[in-house]
Design an enzyme around this catalytic site. Sequence first.
Site, PDB file in Angstrom:
ATOM      1  CG  HIS A 193       4.061  -4.787  -3.097  1.00 54.65           C
ATOM      2  ND1 HIS A 193       4.038  -4.386  -1.781  1.00 54.65           N
ATOM      3  CD2 HIS A 193       5.283  -4.543  -3.668  1.00 54.65           C
ATOM      4  CE1 HIS A 193       5.620  -3.704  -1.540  1.00 54.65           C
ATOM      5  NE2 HIS A 193       6.070  -4.141  -2.885  1.00 54.65           N
ATOM      6  CD  GLU A 194       5.794  -6.465  -7.217  1.00 46.05           C
ATOM      7  OE1 GLU A 194       6.416  -5.453  -7.767  1.00 46.05           O
ATOM      8  OE2 GLU A 194       6.165  -7.017  -6.219  1.00 46.05           O
ATOM      9  CG  HIS A 198       6.369  -1.467  -6.785  1.00 47.70           C
ATOM     10  ND1 HIS A 198       7.025  -0.146  -5.971  1.00 47.70           N
ATOM     11  CD2 HIS A 198       6.971  -2.445  -6.365  1.00 47.70           C
ATOM     12  CE1 HIS A 198       7.618  -0.989  -4.937  1.00 47.70           C
ATOM     13  NE2 HIS A 198       7.426  -2.338  -5.039  1.00 47.70           N
ATOM     14  CG  HIS A 214       9.238  -0.770  -1.159  1.00 47.16           C
ATOM     15  ND1 HIS A 214      10.618  -1.253  -1.673  1.00 47.16           N
ATOM     16  CD2 HIS A 214       8.355  -1.789  -1.480  1.00 47.16           C
ATOM     17  CE1 HIS A 214      10.154  -2.245  -2.527  1.00 47.16           C
ATOM     18  NE2 HIS A 214       8.891  -2.527  -2.320  1.00 47.16           N
TER      19      HIS A 214
END
Length: 287
Positions: free
Chosen positions: A183-184, A187, A193
């Site tokens: 997930h990071e 980014h 999101h």
Amino acid sequence: MATWLAKMEQMILLCVLSTCLSAVHPQNFLLSPKWVPAGHREREEHGDVTAMDKIIKTNEFHATRIIDGTTTLREGDIAVSTGRRSRICFARSCLWSKSVDGHVYIAYTLSAEYSDIDTKLIKKGMDNIEDGTCIRFVPQTHQRDYLDIQPKSGCWSYLGSRGGRQTLSLQNPDCMQVGVITHEFMHALGFVHEQSRFDRDNYVTIMWPNVWRDRLRNFEKFKTESLDLPYDYGSIMHFGKYAYSMDGEPTIIPKSNRNIKLGQASSLSHIDKLKINRLYQCTVKDD
Ligand SMILES: [Zn+2]
């Protein structure tokens, strides 16, 4: 008599103290190690916890909205520098550059504080991103732009490539889960999101009364580029159904079918992969 008076004084003092304590804003109890987001434990038991649920749990403990004097967290885990004129990074701006061989090489350094097991998990997160895309993570040698992966306070990343060294924090052990790591990295690739997509209100209802008052801003919409891809309920970048719930009630409800599962625990969705390939114009088979 004197002892009795002293006792009374003590009691009055205790009462005053306890009144003070009960008047403390509930959010201060976040400092208590027993605090977990509403309903988190039950969902953990059902194996229903998304990557973002884990991030919220960690960051609400360890990283407040302000990481240091100049960096704040937006939407729970996106670092934003206030001291520096930050480039607005949505979709096509601030991408990592592409090599002539068609790959996008993202250089990184890993803190020496990570153990072999941590390193393996971080590499697994990288594999998740590389698999079926043109992204390749490479240890930094001469590259000017790179990810400096550190076990700072909380799990967070800047959005996209910001030029030069940029920290990506994976606190140890709280962020050491493949889904959280992946997930990071998303980014860092430039993705926000999923439920902050500009058109999200066509797909989900934000249950504002159930959202924890202090965290309403984490549900803002942004002018994002959809890359002509459908809204992805199962994206690793989607908040879970109970994200920032004040009372254990859902904060995000899918419009078409309330039972659609939101978010992802440990891997990218099919559409997440398509997203990477479209944004970086990878020439891998896009089906
Ligand atoms: Zn995030």
